[in-house]
Design an enzyme around this catalytic site. Structure first.
Site, PDB file in Angstrom:
ATOM      1  N   ASP A  14       0.853  -1.188   0.000  1.00  0.00           N
ATOM      2  CA  ASP A  14       0.000   0.000   0.000  1.00  0.00           C
ATOM      3  C   ASP A  14       0.890   1.240   0.000  1.00  0.00           C
ATOM      4  OD1 ASP A  14      -2.166   1.656   0.122  1.00  0.00           O
ATOM      5  OD2 ASP A  14      -2.733   1.160   2.183  1.00  0.00           O
ATOM      6  N   ASP A 107      -2.796   2.513  -6.155  1.00  0.00           N
ATOM      7  CA  ASP A 107      -1.801   2.597  -5.089  1.00  0.00           C
ATOM      8  C   ASP A 107      -1.731   1.389  -4.167  1.00  0.00           C
ATOM      9  OD1 ASP A 107      -4.256   3.097  -3.979  1.00  0.00           O
ATOM     10  OD2 ASP A 107      -3.549   4.643  -2.611  1.00  0.00           O
ATOM     11  N   GLU A 108      -2.424   0.303  -4.489  1.00  0.00           N
ATOM     12  CA  GLU A 108      -2.297  -0.879  -3.633  1.00  0.00           C
ATOM     13  C   GLU A 108      -2.574  -2.152  -4.428  1.00  0.00           C
ATOM     14  OE1 GLU A 108      -5.255  -1.546  -0.564  1.00  0.00           O
ATOM     15  OE2 GLU A 108      -6.554  -0.026  -1.461  1.00  0.00           O
TER      16      GLU A 108
END
Length: 365
Positions: A14, A107-108
């Site tokens: 993350d 983003d993860e």
């Protein structure tokens, strides 16, 4: 603890305050300052830097509220092409270690490294390598969680943020979950957490006392999920190719829309944009949804599903107007959105290897 599942090595990576961190990296003048990515006047916060979070600024918060909480907050317009560019670089790093990568957003992502391309036994080491590579190649930091399933890895990744990682070893799962506050359980939102508090459920050990029947009665289908995850059971595999379930376009307006002509103009524009996006990816859908957010932030959605696929901006517009007529209120509108679901994309079966790995191959942190 006798674990009723096969042991896998799952990493959840993350990025730390991704959009805001990109802006601070690209513009050194913003480093160390409270910034929010998003529209200053009418929009909502898309992301907040850690400096802004100290003042209570959070994503999805109205910009006006964010400014009240943090008067010196600096608003920065989003640059999604730039975020996508960096996200692509990060995923290339992931693929150097495994093909079993399940992106959740820019983003993860989850990674299954039970078997990995570099033959590294320690999932901890893989996570450290990946985080180091991300920093060296993008200048950004990432946090990671490592455990035997996606639920535990997701929970773990949040523990040592920012720029840290946490492993939940198989023989520590039971004690970890029993002491974990229920609001930290992935999938337990604020409303559910408050309901649990009223029932005397504050930690995992309290949740664990409830039977499957009790939890199902209290929380519906989610009750079964809570019953199993508090026992460390979550069998969802890392799915390398997530099937897209909907395509949406929406707009927040600088001034509230007050009359039907304004609405029709905006719906026509949204219909054209939606059609272009669908056409570009050769996607069709049978269900169209209109989303309305009013000035007071109340939300209304209504859908129409048909046997044939929607296939033109004219159809989107005509249907959008019909849905608009079903609105419950005549109030100023701050946001309109159109989305298509029940798509023509077919789910592809993925083959992922699950091996029983000795506990000793997990490196303790």
């Amino acid at each position: 603890m006798d674990l009723p599942f096969q042991i896998r090595k799952i990493i959840h990576v993350d990025m730390d305050a991704f959009y805001a961190s990109v802006e601070q990296h690209d513009n050194p003048a913003l480093k160390g300052k409270a910034i929010a990515v998003g529209g200053q006047h009418r929009g909502v916060v898309a992301a907040a830097s850690y400096e802004a979070r100290k003042y209570g600024v959070r994503s999805a918060m109205p910009s006006k509220t964010a400014k009240e909480k943090c008067p010196h907050l600096i608003f920065v317009p989003p640059r999604f092409p730039r975020y996508k560019e960096i996200s692509a670089k990060i995923r290339e790093i992931f693929y150097e270690y495994t093909d079993l990568v399940e992106p959740l957003s820019l983003d993860e992502a989850y990674l299954d490294v039970t078997e990995n391309k570099k033959g590294i036994e320690s999932a901890n080491q893989i996570a450290r390598d990946i985080r180091r590579r991300i920093f060296e190649e993008t200048g950004l930091t990432a946090s990671a969680g490592i455990s035997v399933n996606k639920f535990l890895a997701k929970v773990a990744s949040d523990i040592n943020k920012p720029n840290g990682q946490k492993t939940i070893h198989p023989d520590r799962i039971e004690s970890f979950l029993e002491e974990l506050p229920v609001e930290k359980f992935y999938g337990v939102g604020k409303v559910t957490a408050n309901k649990m508090f009223t029932l005397g459920i504050f930690k995992g050990k309290d949740l664990k006392k409830k039977t499957l029947e009790e939890l199902t009665r209290l929380f519906g289908k989610s009750g079964s999920y809570y019953y199993h995850v508090v026992r460390g059971v979550h069998n969802s595999e890392v799915k390398p190719h997530r099937i897209q379930k909907s395509v949406a376009v929406e707009r927040t307006f600088s001034e509230d829309l007050m009359d039907d002509q304004q609405i029709n103009d905006k719906l026509e524009s949204l219909s054209q944009e939606l059609h272009q996006r669908l056409q570009k990816n050769n996607i069709l859908g049978r269900s169209l949804t209109l989303k309305i957010k009013y000035k007071d932030f109340s939300l209304f959605t209504r859908s129409i599903t048909q046997e044939e696929y929607f296939n033109s901006p004219v159809k989107y517009l005509e249907t959008g107007k019909k849905l608009w007529e079903l609105r419950p209120f005549d109030k100023p509108v701050r946001l309109l959105g159109l989305s298509v679901s029940q798509l023509n994309t077919e789910e592809k079966k993925q083959v992922s290897v699950q091996l029983k790995i000795p506990f000793k191959e997990f490196e303790r942190d």
